[in-house]
Write an enzyme that holds these catalytic residues in place. Structure first.
Site, mmCIF file in Angstrom:
data_model
loop_
_atom_site.group_PDB
_atom_site.id
_atom_site.type_symbol
_atom_site.label_atom_id
_atom_site.label_comp_id
_atom_site.label_asym_id
_atom_site.label_seq_id
_atom_site.Cartn_x
_atom_site.Cartn_y
_atom_site.Cartn_z
ATOM 1 C CG MET A 1 -1.700 1.264 1.365
ATOM 2 S SD MET A 1 -3.006 1.252 2.612
ATOM 3 C CE MET A 1 -2.167 0.869 4.101
ATOM 4 N N PRO A 2 1.036 1.928 -1.119
ATOM 5 C CG PRO A 2 1.444 2.307 -3.372
ATOM 6 C CD PRO A 2 0.563 1.541 -2.440
#
Length: 70
Positions: free
Chosen positions: A1-2
């Site tokens: 998850m950036p």
């Protein structure tokens, strides 16, 4: 998850539309360059008061005055 954190100075001129464009652009960049899923990409925009932002050992307003026109 950036997770992307964009920090800008709070100067009263940043609109909701501009912030939406930053969120969209940062998300698209991660999708295009790293193949990340936009559904799991988080973008946070922090607006920092001018007196809490410094560059080169100076408050940002003083820094800008010193470097205006360079």
């Amino acid at each position: 998850m950036p997770y992307v954190n964009i920090k800008i100075t709070r100067e009263g001129g940043t609109t909701a539309a501009q912030k939406a464009a930053l969120i969209e652009g940062a998300t698209e960049l991660l999708v295009r360059v790293l193949g990340k899923s936009p559904a799991t990409t988080v973008v946070v925009i922090d607006e920092v008061d001018m007196e809490n932002w410094g560059i080169g050992g100076l408050p940002v307003e003083d820094y800008r005055k010193r470097h205006a026109g360079q």
